[in-house]
Design a protein around this motif. Sequence first.
Motif, short mmCIF file in Angstrom:
data_model
loop_
_atom_site.label_atom_id
_atom_site.label_comp_id
_atom_site.label_asym_id
_atom_site.label_seq_id
_atom_site.Cartn_x
_atom_site.Cartn_y
_atom_site.Cartn_z
N THR A 1 -15.09 37.99 23.33
CA THR A 1 -14.51 36.87 21.84
C THR A 1 -15.59 37.24 20.56
N LEU A 2 -15.65 37.05 19.63
CA LEU A 2 -16.37 37.73 18.54
C LEU A 2 -16.44 36.56 17.71
N THR A 3 -17.23 36.22 17.18
CA THR A 3 -18.14 35.15 15.84
C THR A 3 -18.60 35.72 15.01
N ALA A 4 -18.10 35.17 14.29
CA ALA A 4 -18.84 35.33 12.56
C ALA A 4 -19.52 34.76 12.37
N SER A 5 -20.50 34.77 11.94
CA SER A 5 -22.00 34.52 11.28
C SER A 5 -21.55 32.90 10.58
N GLN A 6 -20.86 33.74 9.38
CA GLN A 6 -20.76 32.79 7.45
C GLN A 6 -19.26 33.34 7.59
N SER A 7 -18.79 32.59 6.54
CA SER A 7 -17.29 32.91 5.62
C SER A 7 -17.66 33.31 4.53
N ASN A 8 -19.27 32.68 3.57
CA ASN A 8 -18.53 33.23 2.40
C ASN A 8 -19.40 34.48 2.64
#
Length: 222
Positions: free
Chosen positions: A135-142
């Motif tokens: 599973t890969l998770t991004a720390s931000q969306s901006n």
Amino acid sequence: SSNTATFEITKRPITIEAASKSKEYDGTALEADGVNITSGSTGTGDSLTASVSGSITNVGEVTIVIGSPKVLKGTYDVTSSYEITQVNGTLKITERAVTITAKDQTISYGESISQGVSNVTLTNGVSGHEVGSVTLTASQSNAGTGKITPKNAKIINDSSEDVTANYNITYVDGILTINKKSVILGFSSALLIVCVNFFTPIRAEGRACSDVTNGFRNRFIK
């Protein structure tokens, strides 16, 4: 009269111990393979034989069991002349340390990062073993720079069996770059921006922005 003497031959004491072994997990079996005399010794010309049993492939520990020992003088069995103490040994396999690193990714604002095992690398795994899922998770969306964190990985062998429990996994983040998204405005939208920013005095006179934009449209768009 006659003198008599009594002689008593006592059994010769020896202690034998199964040879303990350990190694880091490598996907192959660790096998018991012998015994050692740890106390006492055999008599001149005597030889000791003993079978051992024990095998382990995955992380853990098992006992090595010694079979019936035998002492031979040539081909003659002299085991009864010995007092043999047996000590079992152990076979132990420890976890293999590996690193799973998320690959760097660059996306545009509004997009999602790519998932899947092709977006990570496995370091120091056993040959033929690979990441089966992660599973890969991004720390931000901006827009900006962040990180991609891998977790919950499953490692499989070349038979697609789950061997994750044999590994001590360290996870390393990848770099996430989110670029600003380009926006192309239509002509009407551009006129509205011009109106809002540059025709404030006209609006103060009670004229609507639509009057201004329509004027531009009627004058320049045929």
